[in-house]
Scaffold this motif. Structure first.
Motif, PDB file in Angstrom:
ATOM      1  N   ASN A 185      46.957  47.583  42.371  1.00 29.48           N
ATOM      2  CA  ASN A 185      47.036  46.144  42.122  1.00 29.48           C
ATOM      3  C   ASN A 185      45.746  45.621  41.507  1.00 29.48           C
ATOM      4  O   ASN A 185      45.774  44.707  40.679  1.00 29.48           O
ATOM      5  CB  ASN A 185      47.327  45.403  43.432  1.00 29.48           C
ATOM      6  CG  ASN A 185      48.811  45.350  43.724  1.00 29.48           C
ATOM      7  OD1 ASN A 185      49.596  44.864  42.914  1.00 29.48           O
ATOM      8  ND2 ASN A 185      49.210  45.860  44.877  1.00 29.48           N
ATOM      9  N   ARG A 186      44.638  46.196  41.912  1.00 28.52           N
ATOM     10  CA  ARG A 186      43.353  45.773  41.347  1.00 28.52           C
ATOM     11  C   ARG A 186      43.347  45.952  39.834  1.00 28.52           C
ATOM     12  O   ARG A 186      42.910  45.063  39.096  1.00 28.52           O
ATOM     13  CB  ARG A 186      42.236  46.592  41.990  1.00 28.52           C
ATOM     14  CG  ARG A 186      40.817  46.217  41.570  1.00 28.52           C
ATOM     15  CD  ARG A 186      39.804  47.069  42.332  1.00 28.52           C
ATOM     16  NE  ARG A 186      38.438  46.617  42.098  1.00 28.52           N
ATOM     17  CZ  ARG A 186      37.649  47.072  41.132  1.00 28.52           C
ATOM     18  NH1 ARG A 186      38.104  48.014  40.310  1.00 28.52           N
ATOM     19  NH2 ARG A 186      36.423  46.608  40.983  1.00 28.52           N
ATOM     20  N   ARG A 187      43.841  47.099  39.383  1.00 27.47           N
ATOM     21  CA  ARG A 187      43.797  47.404  37.954  1.00 27.47           C
ATOM     22  C   ARG A 187      44.992  46.841  37.192  1.00 27.47           C
ATOM     23  O   ARG A 187      44.842  46.233  36.126  1.00 27.47           O
ATOM     24  CB  ARG A 187      43.730  48.922  37.761  1.00 27.47           C
ATOM     25  CG  ARG A 187      43.630  49.342  36.298  1.00 27.47           C
ATOM     26  CD  ARG A 187      43.414  50.819  36.148  1.00 27.47           C
ATOM     27  NE  ARG A 187      43.278  51.206  34.756  1.00 27.47           N
ATOM     28  CZ  ARG A 187      42.160  51.138  34.051  1.00 27.47           C
ATOM     29  NH1 ARG A 187      41.067  50.692  34.636  1.00 27.47           N
ATOM     30  NH2 ARG A 187      42.118  51.508  32.781  1.00 27.47           N
ATOM     31  N   ILE A 188      46.195  47.015  37.737  1.00 26.94           N
ATOM     32  CA  ILE A 188      47.407  46.680  36.992  1.00 26.94           C
ATOM     33  C   ILE A 188      47.782  45.212  37.140  1.00 26.94           C
ATOM     34  O   ILE A 188      48.041  44.519  36.157  1.00 26.94           O
ATOM     35  CB  ILE A 188      48.576  47.581  37.450  1.00 26.94           C
ATOM     36  CG1 ILE A 188      48.274  49.041  37.118  1.00 26.94           C
ATOM     37  CG2 ILE A 188      49.883  47.142  36.803  1.00 26.94           C
ATOM     38  CD1 ILE A 188      49.285  50.023  37.669  1.00 26.94           C
ATOM     39  N   THR A 189      47.805  44.714  38.392  1.00 29.34           N
ATOM     40  CA  THR A 189      48.290  43.353  38.633  1.00 29.34           C
ATOM     41  C   THR A 189      47.247  42.304  38.300  1.00 29.34           C
ATOM     42  O   THR A 189      47.558  41.287  37.679  1.00 29.34           O
ATOM     43  CB  THR A 189      48.725  43.197  40.104  1.00 29.34           C
ATOM     44  OG1 THR A 189      49.685  44.200  40.411  1.00 29.34           O
ATOM     45  CG2 THR A 189      49.318  41.821  40.350  1.00 29.34           C
ATOM     46  N   LEU A 198      38.007  46.783  51.209  1.00 28.67           N
ATOM     47  CA  LEU A 198      37.831  46.294  52.579  1.00 28.67           C
ATOM     48  C   LEU A 198      38.769  45.132  52.863  1.00 28.67           C
ATOM     49  O   LEU A 198      39.436  45.090  53.904  1.00 28.67           O
ATOM     50  CB  LEU A 198      36.377  45.872  52.794  1.00 28.67           C
ATOM     51  CG  LEU A 198      36.025  45.378  54.209  1.00 28.67           C
ATOM     52  CD1 LEU A 198      36.258  46.497  55.231  1.00 28.67           C
ATOM     53  CD2 LEU A 198      34.569  44.898  54.262  1.00 28.67           C
ATOM     54  N   ARG A 199      38.846  44.204  51.928  1.00 27.40           N
ATOM     55  CA  ARG A 199      39.764  43.087  52.106  1.00 27.40           C
ATOM     56  C   ARG A 199      41.215  43.557  52.062  1.00 27.40           C
ATOM     57  O   ARG A 199      42.079  43.022  52.757  1.00 27.40           O
ATOM     58  CB  ARG A 199      39.512  42.023  51.034  1.00 27.40           C
ATOM     59  CG  ARG A 199      38.189  41.293  51.209  1.00 27.40           C
ATOM     60  CD  ARG A 199      37.988  40.235  50.144  1.00 27.40           C
ATOM     61  NE  ARG A 199      36.796  39.438  50.415  1.00 27.40           N
ATOM     62  CZ  ARG A 199      36.408  38.404  49.670  1.00 27.40           C
ATOM     63  NH1 ARG A 199      37.126  38.061  48.597  1.00 27.40           N
ATOM     64  NH2 ARG A 199      35.325  37.723  49.977  1.00 27.40           N
ATOM     65  N   GLY A 200      41.459  44.560  51.207  1.00 21.16           N
ATOM     66  CA  GLY A 200      42.807  45.121  51.166  1.00 21.16           C
ATOM     67  C   GLY A 200      43.202  45.727  52.501  1.00 21.16           C
ATOM     68  O   GLY A 200      44.380  45.673  52.911  1.00 21.16           O
ATOM     69  N   LEU A 201      42.219  46.319  53.192  1.00 19.26           N
ATOM     70  CA  LEU A 201      42.513  46.890  54.510  1.00 19.26           C
ATOM     71  C   LEU A 201      42.845  45.804  55.530  1.00 19.26           C
ATOM     72  O   LEU A 201      43.629  46.031  56.461  1.00 19.26           O
ATOM     73  CB  LEU A 201      41.332  47.728  54.993  1.00 19.26           C
ATOM     74  CG  LEU A 201      41.157  49.078  54.296  1.00 19.26           C
ATOM     75  CD1 LEU A 201      39.897  49.766  54.796  1.00 19.26           C
ATOM     76  CD2 LEU A 201      42.380  49.971  54.522  1.00 19.26           C
ATOM     77  N   VAL A 202      42.256  44.619  55.360  1.00 17.65           N
ATOM     78  CA  VAL A 202      42.621  43.515  56.248  1.00 17.65           C
ATOM     79  C   VAL A 202      44.097  43.161  56.058  1.00 17.65           C
ATOM     80  O   VAL A 202      44.838  42.961  57.025  1.00 17.65           O
ATOM     81  CB  VAL A 202      41.726  42.287  55.985  1.00 17.65           C
ATOM     82  CG1 VAL A 202      42.209  41.082  56.791  1.00 17.65           C
ATOM     83  CG2 VAL A 202      40.280  42.604  56.329  1.00 17.65           C
ATOM     84  N   THR A 203      44.518  43.118  54.791  1.00 14.74           N
ATOM     85  CA  THR A 203      45.940  42.844  54.539  1.00 14.74           C
ATOM     86  C   THR A 203      46.799  43.996  55.071  1.00 14.74           C
ATOM     87  O   THR A 203      47.935  43.790  55.499  1.00 14.74           O
ATOM     88  CB  THR A 203      46.213  42.649  53.042  1.00 14.74           C
ATOM     89  OG1 THR A 203      46.011  43.871  52.339  1.00 14.74           O
ATOM     90  CG2 THR A 203      45.310  41.579  52.458  1.00 14.74           C
ATOM     91  N   PHE A 261      46.287  38.721  48.298  1.00  9.59           N
ATOM     92  CA  PHE A 261      45.678  39.295  47.100  1.00  9.59           C
ATOM     93  C   PHE A 261      45.338  38.190  46.096  1.00  9.59           C
ATOM     94  O   PHE A 261      44.270  38.183  45.490  1.00  9.59           O
ATOM     95  CB  PHE A 261      46.630  40.295  46.451  1.00  9.59           C
ATOM     96  CG  PHE A 261      46.579  41.675  47.042  1.00  9.59           C
ATOM     97  CD1 PHE A 261      45.840  41.946  48.176  1.00  9.59           C
ATOM     98  CD2 PHE A 261      47.290  42.717  46.470  1.00  9.59           C
ATOM     99  CE1 PHE A 261      45.791  43.211  48.722  1.00  9.59           C
ATOM    100  CE2 PHE A 261      47.250  43.999  47.006  1.00  9.59           C
ATOM    101  CZ  PHE A 261      46.497  44.246  48.132  1.00  9.59           C
ATOM    102  N   GLN A 262      46.288  37.266  45.920  1.00 11.20           N
ATOM    103  CA  GLN A 262      46.135  36.193  44.941  1.00 11.20           C
ATOM    104  C   GLN A 262      45.015  35.237  45.326  1.00 11.20           C
ATOM    105  O   GLN A 262      44.237  34.797  44.475  1.00 11.20           O
ATOM    106  CB  GLN A 262      47.460  35.425  44.826  1.00 11.20           C
ATOM    107  CG  GLN A 262      47.412  34.170  43.984  1.00 11.20           C
ATOM    108  CD  GLN A 262      47.777  34.418  42.548  1.00 11.20           C
ATOM    109  OE1 GLN A 262      47.920  35.554  42.119  1.00 11.20           O
ATOM    110  NE2 GLN A 262      47.931  33.355  41.792  1.00 11.20           N
ATOM    111  N   SER A 263      44.932  34.893  46.598  1.00 13.35           N
ATOM    112  CA  SER A 263      44.028  33.824  47.012  1.00 13.35           C
ATOM    113  C   SER A 263      42.716  34.307  47.618  1.00 13.35           C
ATOM    114  O   SER A 263      41.792  33.506  47.781  1.00 13.35           O
ATOM    115  CB  SER A 263      44.731  32.924  48.036  1.00 13.35           C
ATOM    116  OG  SER A 263      45.064  33.661  49.203  1.00 13.35           O
TER     117      SER A 263
END
Length: 405
Positions: free
Chosen positions: A312-316, A330-335, A381-383
């Motif tokens: 998602n970091r690269r594509i989205t 790290l934030r992705g791991l929170v999600t 991810f968006q916010s």
């Protein structure tokens, strides 16, 4: 910008019934400008609808102190006061700050310097970025963060703090944007920033030291209701506003329709989500043969979460390079933990209802729960996850640039 060598700055202090704070704080501001600020600056007290002695005190200050003036606006409204004063100002850079001086005045030069240098179009103080030091009540902190997350989720904004009472704008930019701003109260700031961002203008953010005013008389419930109505109005109308002439005036690139951009982003996120869900299901089936259901679920989610964030970091979201990659993960791991809590609770409920459910049932329940968690994941991810602040141009570099011009 006028090429006067030292562009003049006007700082508006909007006030309503501030008879106690007005005198000492305007004197403190004027003293700072006279002793520690490198550009000629004027202070304008914008009294909007005061019913106490605020106007009389402001008139005395304007008489006593050089470089202080007062404007009386009969109707209340911070946005109304700023719009009227800024529209009639002859300064090159227009700023405003709250009368309580909650923001440390040392942030004033970093705020206006990028505008003086022509590097940026709008500058805002932010209490929510790295480097900020904030002292305020938990309730106000929660409301502020929630409001800015809502803006990011609904309007796709990139700036971090819409309502900090510490902002500046170049006069030529204000002349283009102010006629498009409808709100006359607290939502004025947000509306101005959203329009600036949609016009492709450059917004500079300055982390600030902020101490909350314990005597704040903002009606939180009414302000929240007004802000929600303002967000709904902008969501309906901002795409129809004549922002293209603003872009052309300042040579800014066109900004894609946010609804189209959001739809494309959702589509890319969905494709990544489908791949992640398939990978999760296959990995869970593989691990389920050697470990309990909860353990297999946790490991499968963890592995696919790392891959999901990277894709998602690269594509989205189109983020390249290694900068902030660790923070994104790290934030992705929170999600991930939020998603894991949803799937784990679903699995627990299934095993509570059925002692030994079939593997196919387990996979179905977990897949549905994982898809539900995807909605939450996209919002975060968006916010939040990929909400990186733009690097600030160092103040010394800005000043050198301004002197060379």
């Amino acid at each position: 910008m006028q090429n006067s060598g030292h562009p003049r700055v006007e700082i508006v202090v909007p006030v309503r019934n501030e008879e106690y704070d007005l005198g000492p704080n305007v004197r403190r501001l004027r003293d700072f400008l006279d002793t520690a600020f490198p550009f000629p600056a004027e202070v304008c007290i914008a009294d909007n609808g005061s019913t106490d002695a605020t106007f009389e005190i402001g008139t005395l200050l304007a008489t006593e102190l050089a470089g202080v003036r007062i404007v009386r606006i009969e109707q209340p409204g911070r946005g109304r006061a700023l719009k009227q004063v800024w529209s009639g100002s002859s300064a090159d850079v227009l700023a405003y700050m709250d009368v309580d001086l909650s923001t440390n005045l040392n942030a004033l030069l970093p705020l206006v310097a990028p505008l003086v240098a022509g590097h940026s179009d709008v500058a805002i103080g932010t209490r929510l970025a790295r480097g900020s030091r904030v002292v305020r009540r938990p309730k106000r902190e929660l409301i502020s963060r929630g409001y800015n997350l809502l803006l990011k989720a609904t309007l796709g904004t990139r700036f971090s703090d819409a309502q900090c009472g510490f902002k500046a704008i170049r006069a030529d930019v204000a002349a283009e944007l102010l006629p498009l701003v409808e709100d006359t109260s607290w939502f004025f700031d947000t509306e101005l920033l959203v329009l600036a961002e949609r016009a492709g203008l450059r917004i500079h953010e300055v982390p600030v030291d902020w101490v909350d005013d314990l005597d704040s008389r903002v009606a939180i419930a009414q302000t929240v209701a007004d802000d929600l109505r303002g967000i709904a109005r902008l969501h309906r109308t901002v795409g129809r506003l004549p922002l293209e002439p603003v872009r052309r005036s300042f040579g800014r690139p066109a900004v894609a329709d946010p609804r189209t951009a959001l739809a494309a982003r959702v589509l890319r996120f969905a494709c990544v989500g489908v791949l992640s869900t398939i990978a999760y299901a296959l990995l869970y089936l593989l691990l389920r043969n050697t470990m309990p259901a909860q353990a297999a679920n946790l490991v499968a989610l963890l592995v696919t979460a790392v891959g999901n964030t990277a894709l998602n970091r690269r594509i989205t979201f189109g983020v390249r390079g290694i900068e902030n990659r660790g923070r994104h993960q790290l934030r992705g791991l929170v999600t991930f933990f939020i998603g894991w809590s949803l799937t784990a609770s679903s699995l627990w409920l299934l095993h509570t209802a059925v002692a030994v459910p079939a593997t196919a049932v387990e996979v179905t329940v977990l897949t549905v729960a994982n898809l539900a968690a995807t909605v939450v994941r996209f919002t975060l991810f968006q916010s939040w996850v990929f909400d990186d602040e733009a690097p600030a141009l160092p103040t010394l570099e800005i000043l050198e640039h301004s002197r060379s011009n």
